[in-house]
Design an enzyme around this catalytic site. Structure first.
Site, PDB file in Angstrom:
ATOM      1  N   LYS A 273     -14.199  -3.230   2.475  1.00 33.94           N
ATOM      2  CA  LYS A 273     -14.686  -2.033   2.182  1.00 33.94           C
ATOM      3  C   LYS A 273     -16.371  -2.135   2.504  1.00 33.94           C
ATOM      4  O   LYS A 273     -17.063  -1.226   2.813  1.00 33.94           O
ATOM      5  CB  LYS A 273     -14.709  -1.673   0.801  1.00 33.94           C
ATOM      6  CG  LYS A 273     -13.360  -0.910   0.499  1.00 33.94           C
ATOM      7  CD  LYS A 273     -13.092  -0.067  -0.783  1.00 33.94           C
ATOM      8  CE  LYS A 273     -11.689   0.289  -0.915  1.00 33.94           C
ATOM      9  NZ  LYS A 273     -11.455   1.088  -2.360  1.00 33.94           N
TER      10      LYS A 273
ATOM     11  N   THR B 153      -9.198  -1.053   2.721  1.00 31.74           N
ATOM     12  CA  THR B 153      -9.079  -1.367   1.312  1.00 31.74           C
ATOM     13  C   THR B 153      -9.724  -2.779   1.084  1.00 31.74           C
ATOM     14  O   THR B 153     -10.202  -3.359   2.119  1.00 31.74           O
ATOM     15  CB  THR B 153      -7.775  -1.084   0.659  1.00 31.74           C
ATOM     16  OG1 THR B 153      -7.894  -1.208  -0.534  1.00 31.74           O
ATOM     17  CG2 THR B 153      -6.642  -1.912   1.438  1.00 31.74           C
TER      18      THR B 153
ATOM     19  N   ARG C 186     -17.486  -6.900 -19.034  1.00 29.70           N
ATOM     20  CA  ARG C 186     -17.098  -8.096 -19.485  1.00 29.70           C
ATOM     21  C   ARG C 186     -18.501  -9.246 -19.052  1.00 29.70           C
ATOM     22  O   ARG C 186     -19.023  -9.710 -19.936  1.00 29.70           O
ATOM     23  CB  ARG C 186     -15.935  -8.693 -18.932  1.00 29.70           C
ATOM     24  CG  ARG C 186     -15.767 -10.305 -19.373  1.00 29.70           C
ATOM     25  CD  ARG C 186     -14.328 -10.766 -18.844  1.00 29.70           C
ATOM     26  NE  ARG C 186     -14.472 -10.824 -17.354  1.00 29.70           N
ATOM     27  CZ  ARG C 186     -13.541 -11.064 -16.352  1.00 29.70           C
ATOM     28  NH1 ARG C 186     -12.451 -11.764 -17.235  1.00 29.70           N
ATOM     29  NH2 ARG C 186     -13.623 -11.515 -15.273  1.00 29.70           N
ATOM     30  N   THR C 187     -18.861  -8.969 -17.797  1.00 33.60           N
ATOM     31  CA  THR C 187     -20.223  -9.724 -17.458  1.00 33.60           C
ATOM     32  C   THR C 187     -21.372  -9.031 -17.532  1.00 33.60           C
ATOM     33  O   THR C 187     -21.587  -8.006 -16.842  1.00 33.60           O
ATOM     34  CB  THR C 187     -19.951 -10.320 -15.925  1.00 33.60           C
ATOM     35  OG1 THR C 187     -18.797 -11.048 -16.211  1.00 33.60           O
ATOM     36  CG2 THR C 187     -21.015 -11.294 -15.773  1.00 33.60           C
TER      37      THR C 187
ATOM     38  N   GLY D 190     -16.763  -2.655  -7.368  1.00 31.47           N
ATOM     39  CA  GLY D 190     -16.790  -1.735  -6.165  1.00 31.47           C
ATOM     40  C   GLY D 190     -15.992  -0.206  -6.758  1.00 31.47           C
ATOM     41  O   GLY D 190     -16.755   0.612  -6.391  1.00 31.47           O
TER      42      GLY D 190
ATOM     43  N   GLY E 176     -16.319  -1.527 -16.359  1.00 28.02           N
ATOM     44  CA  GLY E 176     -16.150  -2.151 -15.179  1.00 28.02           C
ATOM     45  C   GLY E 176     -17.589  -2.164 -14.423  1.00 28.02           C
ATOM     46  O   GLY E 176     -18.219  -1.197 -14.479  1.00 28.02           O
TER      47      GLY E 176
ATOM     48  N   ASP F 296     -13.561   7.587  -2.257  1.00 25.02           N
ATOM     49  CA  ASP F 296     -12.838   7.252  -3.370  1.00 25.02           C
ATOM     50  C   ASP F 296     -13.602   7.857  -4.558  1.00 25.02           C
ATOM     51  O   ASP F 296     -12.988   8.348  -5.485  1.00 25.02           O
ATOM     52  CB  ASP F 296     -13.313   5.693  -3.674  1.00 25.02           C
ATOM     53  CG  ASP F 296     -12.330   4.661  -2.821  1.00 25.02           C
ATOM     54  OD1 ASP F 296     -11.315   5.075  -2.858  1.00 25.02           O
ATOM     55  OD2 ASP F 296     -12.721   3.575  -2.383  1.00 25.02           O
TER      56      ASP F 296
ATOM     57  N   SER G 201       0.757  -1.299  -0.031  1.00 21.96           N
ATOM     58  CA  SER G 201      -0.079  -0.068  -0.020  1.00 21.96           C
ATOM     59  C   SER G 201       0.823   1.173   0.117  1.00 21.96           C
ATOM     60  O   SER G 201       1.936   1.242   0.564  1.00 21.96           O
ATOM     61  CB  SER G 201      -1.128   0.068   1.168  1.00 21.96           C
ATOM     62  OG  SER G 201      -1.527   1.305   1.288  1.00 21.96           O
ATOM     63  N   LEU G 202       0.485   2.267  -0.769  1.00 19.08           N
ATOM     64  CA  LEU G 202       1.226   3.675  -0.725  1.00 19.08           C
ATOM     65  C   LEU G 202       0.786   4.297   0.097  1.00 19.08           C
ATOM     66  O   LEU G 202       1.057   5.738   0.190  1.00 19.08           O
ATOM     67  CB  LEU G 202       1.110   4.204  -2.177  1.00 19.08           C
ATOM     68  CG  LEU G 202       1.615   2.992  -3.244  1.00 19.08           C
ATOM     69  CD1 LEU G 202       1.395   3.445  -4.721  1.00 19.08           C
ATOM     70  CD2 LEU G 202       3.204   2.824  -3.121  1.00 19.08           C
ATOM     71  N   SER G 203      -0.486   4.162   0.880  1.00 20.61           N
ATOM     72  CA  SER G 203      -1.193   4.982   1.979  1.00 20.61           C
ATOM     73  C   SER G 203      -0.347   5.251   2.854  1.00 20.61           C
ATOM     74  O   SER G 203      -0.165   6.733   3.462  1.00 20.61           O
ATOM     75  CB  SER G 203      -2.589   4.445   2.432  1.00 20.61           C
ATOM     76  OG  SER G 203      -3.125   4.317   1.212  1.00 20.61           O
TER      77      SER G 203
END
Ligand code: ATR
Length: 272
Positions: free
Chosen positions: A69, A65, A153-154, A132, A129, A106, A20-22
């Site tokens: 979530k 994360t 895709r689905t 989430g 997409g 987000d 993680s970069l957080s």
């Protein structure tokens, strides 16, 4: 910094979380603001236990994360309206009376990244997409007055999201060409084992003025490289990551975040 008895503890819970970069962003922010606080990463299996621990230990704030979530929502004392609508909490604050409050930053991060280069109101946006991340992005776009199409895709998942957020939908292969402005990738294509791949054919990017990816890395993703060749304005994934962290810092502290410092810390991690 000197860690003392009064030092405040913040952190991130997730799995995996070791990359993680957080921590880099938030610790840089605490230092820049001369705050007596530290931010750590916790590799957590069960969200509920981590939230219990946060209560017991008096952890002041948590980033949440993947994959927690949704699960954290059942463990909190209050959740704001927007996080409820998105169906995910990525930020928890320990309020002064000991109650835990959850919000979602987000969608704010994604919209701030987008608004830096384009208006949203009345613009046609295609979101790739239906997971989430797509929910947060679509919520932000609708809130900002955009006309949204979701492609996945689905197709059943796209259909469900489209019904919930009142937008049109299609398969990834049938994205409508007519007059769209903004393309946003929220799929995991371009990440990890799918690095170097794009969710759409290169020419598709040319239908849009602005192309944003939420996948980030040392260099722009294949999708963004294709978009650049087509003359689009591109927005790299680190922008959403940065601005969602900025919003977290501001929620926890009530102060303006040192955005430039956080960006420098993030860049140092991503680009070395
Ligand atoms: P997140 O919470 O980050 O959005 P997610 O909920 O697991 O993650 O959603 C991942 C998204 O990436 C989904 O839209 C998924 O498509 P499906 O619903 O069809 O699974 C998409 N995705 C993952 N791998 C993909 C691939 N190889 N090609 C196209 N889409 C893909």
């Amino acid at each position: 910094m000197k860690i003392k008895a009064a030092t405040g503890l913040y952190g991130i819970i997730g799995r995996p979380v070791r990359h993680s970069l957080s921590p880099a962003m938030h610790n840089a922010a605490f230092q820049a603001m001369d705050m007596d606080a530290v931010y750590l990463a916790f590799d957590v299996d069960v969200a509920e236990k981590a939230i219990d621990a946060a209560r017991t230990l008096g952890i002041k704030g948590l980033s949440v994360t993947v994959p927690h979530k949704q699960a954290v929502m059942a463990c909190l004392d209050e959740i704001d309206k927007t996080a409820r609508a998105i169906g995910a909490v990525n930020t928890v604050k320990n309020l002064e009376d000991g109650r835990l409050s959850g919000i979602n930053t987000d969608w704010k991060g994604a919209m701030k990244a987008l608004k830096a280069v384009t208006d949203i109101a009345g613009r046609k946006a295609v979101v790739l997409g239906a997971g989430g991340s797509a929910r947060a992005v679509i919520f932000g776009l609708k809130q900002g007055g955009a006309i949204v199409h979701v492609a996945n895709r689905t197709i059943e998942k796209a259909e469900r999201l489209a019904a919930e957020f009142k937008c049109t939908f299609s398969n990834l292969k049938d994205i409508p060409e007519a007059g769209a402005d903004i393309l946003i990738n929220t799929t995991s294509v371009g990440m990890g084992k799918m690095a170097g791949l794009s969710p759409v054919e290169p020419h598709v990017t040319g239908w849009f003025k602005v192309v944003m990816d939420i996948v980030y890395g040392r260099t722009p993703t294949r999708l963004l490289q294709d978009a650049q060749k087509q003359g689009c304005t591109i927005i790299e994934g680190y922008n959403m990551l940065l601005y969602q962290a900025v919003a977290q810092f501001e929620y926890w502290t009530g102060m303006n975040a040192p955005t430039k410092i956080m960006k420098q810390a993030l860049f140092q991690e991503i680009r070395g």
